[in-house]
Design an enzyme around this catalytic site. Structure first.
Site, PDB file in Angstrom:
ATOM      1  CB  VAL A   1       6.066   0.819   0.136  1.00  0.00           C
ATOM      2  CG1 VAL A   1       4.690   0.247   0.445  1.00  0.00           C
ATOM      3  CG2 VAL A   1       6.331   0.817  -1.359  1.00  0.00           C
ATOM      4  CB  SER A   2       3.361   4.138   4.137  1.00  0.00           C
ATOM      5  OG  SER A   2       3.643   5.421   3.650  1.00  0.00           O
ATOM      6  CB  ALA A   3       4.647   1.048   8.293  1.00  0.00           C
TER       7      ALA A   3
END
Length: 427
Positions: free
Chosen positions: A93-95
């Site tokens: 899950v991207s920053a």
């Protein structure tokens, strides 16, 4: 699917401490509000549409159950959701900061049709919020496990009917879909496949993390005649693309007298013969200093980019614990260069004025002095020509009229085209 950026960033202040695997909706809403406030203050959220999406979509529903709210809602933390047998991240899950920034870069509007390359669920839900009920979101990934997880999480969060998720290698297109008003790529791409340009509407925006000699920038591109030109740039790191678009680095190991190793990673243009560096870590080390200084807590990510484009023999490095470099962590950065029988890397020391640090290079080998001098010359060139300016990128697909490439642009060859960079003159 980003990894945490190398550049430090402020983190949303936690509101208390949560260890519950099922946090209360009120606590989660507080964290969402704190995250949005931080992203707005940092300039990553700039429009009401992206703000509303971040306030609406529950990030905690898309991360593993054991991830606390503090981590789920941190500005700069990616959350890994799948690793390979060696522990290498395959999906995440991207920053939050890069998700927000990429959505702003894409210039999304209600009713748009959007392709996401690299799935996970959360980013697709954010896109769906922005484009609304009249919009369309297609999210693809090469990994069936990733798509299965994304589909289940989107269904459970109420977005299953608003996002189509597909198992596909986006390198080969998306059958039955397109054109797209925006294509957002959430995996590190070494090149731009021609099919993405075919799928992109004439007025569309392509946002992707483009790997250039090992250094990644997330770039927003629009068409300009027969090529693409950048409209926005962001610093970020991403899980690399799998499948047909995968690009393998060349890796060389330097061994010290104690059997510990320094790993040199070359994205392209690796030296054909590395034998001159045999035993190089057993030689005396030399230092050269540039006179170029920078205040404490100031980003110099543009220097890394300058090296990637202008430093001969450029490479990235990692080191084993027990090496001389490992014992000196905090006084150097993992950017180096090979020059003949010499190996140099970026180093820092306290500035003479005591208000920051000075850049320089440390080096090993018979040609260590030359290698360090080469690094320092590029530090000084960056300070004169590239510092504090945002470059302009271009992408010229194979078959483009290369006579139209600006005379002042530097050129980097890719498999399907040419990337260019121009550094505007300093005022």
């Amino acid at each position: 699917m980003s990894e945490p950026s190398a550049a430090p960033r402020p983190v949303a202040a936690p509101i208390g401490r949560s260890t519950d695997t099922v946090p209360s909706p009120d606590r989660a809403a507080e964290f969402r509000a704190a995250l949005v406030n931080s992203l707005r203050a940092d300039g990553k959220i700039t429009t009401p549409a992206v703000e509303a999406a971040f306030l609406t979509v529950a990030r905690e529903r898309f991360v593993p159950d054991d991830v606390p709210l503090e981590q789920a809602y941190a500005v700069d933390d990616a959350v890994v959701t799948k690793r390979d047998q060696r522990g290498v991240a395959l999906s995440s899950v991207s920053a939050a900061y890069i998700q927000a920034r990429m959505l702003e870069q894409a210039d999304l509007r209600p009713g748009m049709t959007v392709l996401e390359v690299g799935s996970g669920g959360l980013n697709a839900a954010l896109i769906a919020e922005i484009v609304g009920d009249q919009g369309r979101v297609v999210s693809v990934d090469i990994d069936p496990d990733v798509i299965d997880r994304a589909a289940k999480l989107l269904d459970a969060s109420g977005y299953g009917s608003r996002v189509r998720v597909l198992v596909a290698d986006a390198e080969h297109g998306v059958p039955g879909e397109g054109p797209f008003d925006a294509i957002i790529v959430t995996v590190g791409a070494w090149d731009i496949p021609p099919v993405w340009l075919e799928l992109l509407a004439d007025t569309g925006v392509l946002v992707l993390p483009l790997i250039m000699n090992g250094v990644t920038r997330t770039i927003g591109f629009r068409r300009a005649g027969g090529h693409l030109v950048s409209t926005s740039i962001e610093v970020a790191g991403f899980v690399p693309m799998q499948g047909a678009g995968r690009h393998e680095e060349r890796v060389f190991l330097l061994t010290d007298p104690n059997g510990k190793q320094v790993k040199l990673r070359f994205d392209s243009a690796a030296p054909e013969d590395m034998s001159p560096l045999d035993g190089v870590l057993a030689t005396d080390r030399t230092e050269v200093w540039s006179g170029v200084t920078i205040p404490h807590r100031t980003s110099f990510a543009d220097l890394h980019l300058w090296f990637a484009w202008h430093l001969p023999g450029f490479c990235l490095l990692t080191v084993d614990d027990g090496t001389e470099l490992a014992d000196e962590r905090g006084t150097w950065f993992p950017f180096g260069a090979v020059h003949g029988a010499g190996f140099a890397y970026l180093a820092i020391r306290p500035a003479p004025e005591g208000v920051g640090v000075e850049f320089g290079a440390r080096a090993y080998g018979r040609d260590g002095q030359l290698a360090a001098t080469t690094v320092v010359e590029q530090i000084q060139a960056w300070d004169h020509d590239g510092r504090h300016t945002e470059p302009v990128f271009g992408y010229w697909p194979a078959g483009s009229d290369e006579n139209q490439i600006p005379a002042d642009a530097s050129v980097m060859n890719k498999a399907r085209g040419i990337v260019t960079i121009s550094w505007p003159p300093r005022a």
